[in-house]
Design an enzyme around this catalytic site. Structure first.
Site, PDB file in Angstrom:
ATOM      1  N   ASN A 154      39.994  29.388  49.044  1.00  0.00           N
ATOM      2  CA  ASN A 154      41.028  28.302  48.859  1.00  0.00           C
ATOM      3  C   ASN A 154      41.883  28.062  49.956  1.00  0.00           C
ATOM      4  O   ASN A 154      42.925  29.069  50.048  1.00  0.00           O
ATOM      5  CB  ASN A 154      41.743  28.411  47.477  1.00  0.00           C
ATOM      6  CG  ASN A 154      42.875  27.334  47.417  1.00  0.00           C
ATOM      7  OD1 ASN A 154      42.742  26.340  47.966  1.00  0.00           O
ATOM      8  ND2 ASN A 154      43.614  27.436  46.507  1.00  0.00           N
ATOM      9  N   TRP A 155      41.791  27.166  50.721  1.00  0.00           N
ATOM     10  CA  TRP A 155      42.492  27.234  52.244  1.00  0.00           C
ATOM     11  C   TRP A 155      44.069  26.513  51.861  1.00  0.00           C
ATOM     12  O   TRP A 155      44.712  26.568  52.784  1.00  0.00           O
ATOM     13  CB  TRP A 155      41.913  26.411  53.201  1.00  0.00           C
ATOM     14  CG  TRP A 155      40.964  27.380  53.941  1.00  0.00           C
ATOM     15  CD1 TRP A 155      40.604  28.789  53.467  1.00  0.00           C
ATOM     16  CD2 TRP A 155      39.719  27.002  54.658  1.00  0.00           C
ATOM     17  NE1 TRP A 155      39.584  29.212  54.388  1.00  0.00           N
ATOM     18  CE2 TRP A 155      39.155  28.184  54.971  1.00  0.00           C
ATOM     19  CE3 TRP A 155      39.317  25.608  55.441  1.00  0.00           C
ATOM     20  CZ2 TRP A 155      37.712  28.033  55.902  1.00  0.00           C
ATOM     21  CZ3 TRP A 155      38.353  25.942  56.165  1.00  0.00           C
ATOM     22  CH2 TRP A 155      37.387  27.010  56.438  1.00  0.00           C
ATOM     23  N   LYS A 156      44.156  26.005  50.714  1.00  0.00           N
ATOM     24  CA  LYS A 156      45.578  25.427  50.483  1.00  0.00           C
ATOM     25  C   LYS A 156      45.687  24.413  51.604  1.00  0.00           C
ATOM     26  O   LYS A 156      44.722  23.806  52.270  1.00  0.00           O
ATOM     27  CB  LYS A 156      46.565  26.305  50.120  1.00  0.00           C
ATOM     28  CG  LYS A 156      45.934  27.355  49.020  1.00  0.00           C
ATOM     29  CD  LYS A 156      47.266  28.467  48.782  1.00  0.00           C
ATOM     30  CE  LYS A 156      46.569  29.300  47.599  1.00  0.00           C
ATOM     31  NZ  LYS A 156      47.574  30.195  47.016  1.00  0.00           N
ATOM     32  N   HIS A 169      45.056  24.074  39.548  1.00  0.00           N
ATOM     33  CA  HIS A 169      45.496  25.318  40.188  1.00  0.00           C
ATOM     34  C   HIS A 169      47.105  25.628  40.110  1.00  0.00           C
ATOM     35  O   HIS A 169      47.836  24.261  39.820  1.00  0.00           O
ATOM     36  CB  HIS A 169      45.635  25.159  41.748  1.00  0.00           C
ATOM     37  CG  HIS A 169      45.904  26.385  42.576  1.00  0.00           C
ATOM     38  ND1 HIS A 169      47.120  26.725  42.934  1.00  0.00           N
ATOM     39  CD2 HIS A 169      44.815  27.260  43.043  1.00  0.00           C
ATOM     40  CE1 HIS A 169      47.003  27.933  43.710  1.00  0.00           C
ATOM     41  NE2 HIS A 169      45.831  28.385  43.664  1.00  0.00           N
ATOM     42  N   GLU A 215      49.671  25.981  41.923  1.00  0.00           N
ATOM     43  CA  GLU A 215      50.693  25.279  42.743  1.00  0.00           C
ATOM     44  C   GLU A 215      50.607  23.594  42.145  1.00  0.00           C
ATOM     45  O   GLU A 215      51.701  22.970  42.258  1.00  0.00           O
ATOM     46  CB  GLU A 215      50.137  25.555  43.959  1.00  0.00           C
ATOM     47  CG  GLU A 215      50.444  26.983  44.545  1.00  0.00           C
ATOM     48  CD  GLU A 215      49.534  27.437  45.433  1.00  0.00           C
ATOM     49  OE1 GLU A 215      48.645  26.801  46.151  1.00  0.00           O
ATOM     50  OE2 GLU A 215      49.498  28.619  45.735  1.00  0.00           O
ATOM     51  N   GLU A 260      43.894  32.942  37.262  1.00  0.00           N
ATOM     52  CA  GLU A 260      44.752  33.350  38.404  1.00  0.00           C
ATOM     53  C   GLU A 260      46.207  33.405  37.768  1.00  0.00           C
ATOM     54  O   GLU A 260      46.874  32.611  37.634  1.00  0.00           O
ATOM     55  CB  GLU A 260      44.923  32.098  39.373  1.00  0.00           C
ATOM     56  CG  GLU A 260      43.538  32.112  40.220  1.00  0.00           C
ATOM     57  CD  GLU A 260      43.756  31.195  41.477  1.00  0.00           C
ATOM     58  OE1 GLU A 260      43.263  31.855  42.706  1.00  0.00           O
ATOM     59  OE2 GLU A 260      44.474  30.306  41.766  1.00  0.00           O
ATOM     60  N   GLY A 319      49.746  35.185  46.145  1.00  0.00           N
ATOM     61  CA  GLY A 319      50.540  35.413  47.548  1.00  0.00           C
ATOM     62  C   GLY A 319      51.594  36.315  47.392  1.00  0.00           C
ATOM     63  O   GLY A 319      52.345  36.412  48.081  1.00  0.00           O
ATOM     64  N   SER A 325      45.873  37.711  45.239  1.00  0.00           N
ATOM     65  CA  SER A 325      46.039  38.765  46.145  1.00  0.00           C
ATOM     66  C   SER A 325      44.703  39.484  46.276  1.00  0.00           C
ATOM     67  O   SER A 325      44.686  40.751  46.367  1.00  0.00           O
ATOM     68  CB  SER A 325      46.984  39.562  45.781  1.00  0.00           C
ATOM     69  OG  SER A 325      48.374  39.013  45.879  1.00  0.00           O
ATOM     70  N   GLY A 363      42.931  33.084  48.504  1.00  0.00           N
ATOM     71  CA  GLY A 363      43.733  32.344  49.190  1.00  0.00           C
ATOM     72  C   GLY A 363      43.993  33.145  50.538  1.00  0.00           C
ATOM     73  O   GLY A 363      43.087  32.817  51.470  1.00  0.00           O
ATOM     74  N   GLY A 364      45.033  33.735  50.819  1.00  0.00           N
ATOM     75  CA  GLY A 364      45.530  34.274  52.016  1.00  0.00           C
ATOM     76  C   GLY A 364      44.592  35.104  52.726  1.00  0.00           C
ATOM     77  O   GLY A 364      44.309  34.793  53.884  1.00  0.00           O
TER      78      GLY A 364
HETATM   79  P1  13P Z   1      46.115  34.591  47.291  1.00  0.00           P
HETATM   80  O1  13P Z   1      44.701  35.016  47.404  1.00  0.00           O
HETATM   81  O2  13P Z   1      46.915  34.284  48.692  1.00  0.00           O
HETATM   82  O3  13P Z   1      47.124  35.233  46.275  1.00  0.00           O
HETATM   83  O4  13P Z   1      45.987  33.037  46.687  1.00  0.00           O
HETATM   84  C1  13P Z   1      45.154  32.967  45.461  1.00  0.00           C
HETATM   85  C2  13P Z   1      44.954  31.594  45.220  1.00  0.00           C
HETATM   86  O5  13P Z   1      45.955  30.739  44.734  1.00  0.00           O
HETATM   87  C3  13P Z   1      43.715  31.116  45.262  1.00  0.00           C
HETATM   88  O6  13P Z   1      43.472  29.822  44.655  1.00  0.00           O
END
Ligand code: 13P
Length: 244
Positions: A8-10, A89, A91, A160, A166, A205, A226-227
């Protein structure tokens, strides 16, 4: 069940960065790979990626079309090659105030449009400390109430925990196991025939040094990253850990 790793590149990566990334990524036989870029990179990425790599969208309107300035419909997403959509999600829930009611409508829209989707669920730290984790997740999973029959083939769930996203604080194997088992039970209540075959992913994470342990837990069928999915080296490393 074959595992899947979803990036997920956000709100990261321009089109060229997205294409460069995927050109350096080798598809794997042992694990499915999918990428969720920004809306604007969907088409370029779909054109550049090997066909085994699924490309998804980070959100979708609950409406089919109409006067909804700034929104993007399922048919628009299909038009640029999106193979699936991610819904709910944390966010979107937390920053953009998407309620369970709205997310339920989006799930219903995905079903009407025959669009595969990943429904994200997870508790905040406060909810966990108050002992409300299962209740919160159960309410979020109620977004699936309208699904019947073959529509279950469209569904993937991602657990999640909000406090693990994050933050560098990955949930412990015990926590992951307890919640994934609970989600499996709920899916089996919804659909005894299909419940066992629905993928349940963990996100929060996930990195190359913890992915192998996370994926070894029962009822963890993949990861939403994500990251650690932004840098091609670290993402390739992560995928290699799974393919060993
Ligand atoms: P991180 O892997 O950066 O914690 O993010 C998780 C995420 O929100 C994937 O959708």
């Amino acid at each position: 069940m074959k595992k899947i790793i979803i990036a997920n590149w956000k709100m990261h990566k321009l089109r060229k960065e997205a294409v460069d990334f995927v050109e350096n990524l080798s598809a794997q036989k042992e694990v499915d790979i999918a990428i969720i870029p920004s809306f604007l990179a969907l088409r370029d990425l779909k054109n550049a990626a090997p066909k085994e790599i699924a490309i998804g969208s980070q959100n979708m309107s609950e409406h089919s079309h109409g006067a909804f300035t700034g929104e993007i419909s399922a048919s628009m997403l299909k038009d640029v090659g999106a193979d699936f959509v991610m819904l709910g999600h944390s966010e979107r829930r937390k920053i953009f105030l998407e309620s369970n009611d709205v997310i339920t409508k989006k799930v219903e829209r995905a079903v009407v449009e025959n669009m595969p989707f990943v429904l994200c669920v997870g508790e905040t730290l406060d909810e966990r400390e108050l002992g409300e984790t299962k209740e919160v997740i159960s309410v979020m999973l109620d977004a699936l109430s309208a699904l019947i029959g073959s529509h279950w083939d469209l569904v993937t769930i991602a657990y999640e925990p909000v406090w693990a996203i994050g933050s560098g604080k990955v949930a412990t194997p015990d926590i992951i196991s307890e919640v994934h088992n609970y989600i499996r039970e709920k899916l089996l209540e919804f659909t005894p025939e299909k419940g066992e075959g629905i993928r349940i992913l963990y996100g929060g994470s996930v990195k190359s040094d913890n992915i192998a342990e996370i994926l070894s837990i029962d009822n963890v069928d993949g990861a939403l990253v994500g990251g650690a999915s932004l840098d091609p080296l670290s993402f390739n490393q992560l995928i290699n850990e799974v393919s060993i």
